[in-house]
Design an enzyme around this catalytic site. Structure first.
Site, PDB file in Angstrom:
ATOM      1  N   LYS A  36       0.884  -1.211   0.038  1.00 42.07           N
ATOM      2  CA  LYS A  36       0.186  -0.060  -0.040  1.00 42.07           C
ATOM      3  C   LYS A  36       0.640   1.059  -0.071  1.00 42.07           C
ATOM      4  CE  LYS A  36      -3.281   2.852   3.025  1.00 42.07           C
ATOM      5  NZ  LYS A  36      -3.745   2.765   4.230  1.00 42.07           N
TER       6      LYS A  36
ATOM      7  N   GLU B 124     -11.928  11.014  -5.120  1.00 45.14           N
ATOM      8  CA  GLU B 124     -12.015  10.906  -3.603  1.00 45.14           C
ATOM      9  C   GLU B 124     -11.164  12.092  -2.993  1.00 45.14           C
ATOM     10  OE1 GLU B 124      -9.906   8.269   0.263  1.00 45.14           O
ATOM     11  OE2 GLU B 124     -10.879   7.230  -1.581  1.00 45.14           O
TER      12      GLU B 124
ATOM     13  N   LYS C 222     -12.524  15.499  -0.907  1.00 41.76           N
ATOM     14  CA  LYS C 222     -12.043  15.995   0.422  1.00 41.76           C
ATOM     15  C   LYS C 222     -11.573  17.364   0.224  1.00 41.76           C
ATOM     16  CE  LYS C 222     -10.249  11.428   1.687  1.00 41.76           C
ATOM     17  NZ  LYS C 222      -8.954  10.922   1.898  1.00 41.76           N
TER      18      LYS C 222
ATOM     19  N   GLU D 277      -7.318  -2.657   3.207  1.00 44.98           N
ATOM     20  CA  GLU D 277      -6.449  -1.386   3.394  1.00 44.98           C
ATOM     21  C   GLU D 277      -6.586  -1.278   4.967  1.00 44.98           C
ATOM     22  OE1 GLU D 277      -6.664   3.262   2.486  1.00 44.98           O
ATOM     23  OE2 GLU D 277      -7.659   2.135   1.075  1.00 44.98           O
TER      24      GLU D 277
ATOM     25  N   GLU E 175      -8.301  12.123  12.615  1.00 46.96           N
ATOM     26  CA  GLU E 175      -7.497  10.875  13.005  1.00 46.96           C
ATOM     27  C   GLU E 175      -6.728  11.213  14.310  1.00 46.96           C
ATOM     28  OE1 GLU E 175      -4.447   7.539  11.175  1.00 46.96           O
ATOM     29  OE2 GLU E 175      -5.590   8.897   9.977  1.00 46.96           O
TER      30      GLU E 175
END
Length: 454
Positions: free
Chosen positions: A210, A439, A443, A304, A260
């Site tokens: 990833k 995506e 954002k 993921e 986060e």
């Protein structure tokens, strides 16, 4: 205060004196607005859903460092400072006592023209916090053997008198600028799709499983950005996020609303989380529920997410930490996007410091990739800009060894009439360059709406 001066004389070196006092309920952002100085550093963080906010400004002590051992060096700076600290007041209160505010970039080394160093930690001259219905004000100063005692006493008395009955009337209106006159894609049109394609080629070769790739857009407005005006909008719009502003004292501020947490330490326990896997929000309840169900069942997104949990376990294994978490992720819904989210906690072994955890957890797979040792170096080759504090980590360490750090996402660097906004996406086998671009567009849209009165 006489004892403080005597201790400084006896030690033959300066002492940090930290004086805390409980005050009537204050809004730390309103306080910061009232005394805001463009050429003074500040640190502000608020998470409305958790019921806390803290602001600190002007540095009485600071430390800058770069390199792979930067967090260990910061830990040593904190320890050495606390060894020469006199703290008085209601030190059992949340946010009482000296706090060390830390801003660390994504990379171990900062670009030559970077607004912030690779890591900076400072002790503010003053700090105001709110937790629930209570507020604490802290004044920090350095006492030297030569410093006149009456001058020090007068400064402390003046500061605490101000915070016991704060006057907000000096605050000026803090508005966001109007819609951007120009939006420039750093790297040019198509650069992101090409970077994702190159990242997928690296995955196919087995270089990494990833990689997280980001875009940057430079916005230009007619009126200058004021970080606190943007910040006020962010905290109202995203109550579940960390609304933050980190100012370097040279007119530039890194601001945002990050969903986060990197890590929190309190009462011998650590708390972190896996946040990876995204989907848009629906326009209706049924559409939103359908998108949430699809996200919860999407093999690519679940894969993921599992990468992130596994990486956290590997990175903390040498500290003897046993992670505790649910077997399946929950959904975290934000205003414009929803994520797969797994809270993780553990009991800390004796002697483990919060900066030991930060050093191992940053950068997370959610902002770097897996395995980190191969994915992170590739990011610098594929992205046409230096990340700076974007996807870095900022937070605080208190005098008891607790603290909290978040990841610098949903963010922008503001400087006068320009703002550089950042957005990224995790790339794994099966990712599609156009879908990942879409995506990041989602954002960016939310961030630009927060930055400007568009």
């Amino acid at each position: 205060m006489g004892d403080c001066a005597e201790r400084a004389r006896g030690a033959g070196r300066p002492q940090l004196v930290s004086i805390s006092v409980a005050v009537e309920s204050l809004d730390p952002l309103a306080v910061l607005e009232s005394i805001f100085e463009e050429h003074e550093p500040h640190f502000y963080i608020e998470r409305p859903s958790s019921g806390f906010a803290v602001a600190g400004a002007e540095a009485v002590l600071s430390f800058e460092v770069h390199g792979p051992s930067r967090f260990a060096a910061a830990k040593e700076f904190v320890a050495q400072t606390l060894a020469q600290t006199i703290a008085v007041g209601p030190l059992d209160e949340t946010f009482a006592g000296p706090h060390f505010f830390v801003a660390a970039g994504f990379a171990d080394e900062a670009a030559p023209d970077a607004a912030f160093p690779a890591l900076r930690v400072f002790v503010p001259r003053w700090q105001v916090s709110r937790r629930g219905d209570g507020s604490v004000a802290v004044a920090n100063l350095v006492v030297t053997p030569e410093l006149p005692l009456d001058l020090v006493t007068a400064k402390v008395a003046k500061a605490h008198a101000k915070f016991r009955s704060f006057d907000y009337s000096s605050a000026r209106n803090r508005e966001r600028p109007s819609a951007p006159k120009r939006i420039e894609e750093i790297g040019g049109a198509g650069a992101y799709q090409r970077a994702v394609a190159a990242g997928l080629a690296g995955i196919a070769r087995g270089d990494y499983q990833k990689i997280v790739l980001a875009r940057a857009q430079r916005l230009t407005t007619a009126e200058p950005f004021h970080p606190l005006g943007v910040l006020n909008h962010l905290r109202q719009r995203y109550p579940g996020c960390y609304a933050f502003s980190v100012a370097n004292g040279r007119g530039q501020s890194f601001i945002g609303a990050s969903p986060e947490r990197l890590v929190r330490v309190a009462e011998g326990r650590m708390h972190t989380e896996a946040l990876a896997g995204s989907a848009p929000r629906g326009k209706s309840a049924s559409e939103d529920a359908a998108l949430a169900r699809a996200l919860a069942q999407d093999d690519k997104e679940l894969r993921e997410h599992r990468f992130v949990i596994a990486a956290i376990g590997r990175r903390l294994a040498d500290l003897g930490i046993q992670l505790e978490h649910a077997a399946t992720p929950r959904l975290l819904g934000l205003a414009n996007v929803q994520h797969l989210h797994t809270p993780i906690s553990a009991t800390l072994p004796a002697g483990v410091h919060i900066l030991d955890l930060v050093a191992r957890l940053h950068p997370t797979p959610a902002v770097g990739g897996t395995p980190r040792e191969r994915a992170v170096p590739a990011i610098a080759q594929l992205e046409p800009f230096a990340r700076g504090l974007y996807a870095g980590t900022s937070g605080w360490v208190d005098h008891r060894g607790g603290g909290e750090f978040f990841v610098g996402l949903r963010s922008a660097l503001v400087d006068g009439c320009t703002a550089t906004a950042y957005a990224g996406a995790g790339i794994v086998a099966g990712s599609d360059p156009e879908k990942e671009f879409a995506e990041t567009e989602l954002k960016f849209k939310a961030l630009i709406e927060a930055l400007t009165d568009a």
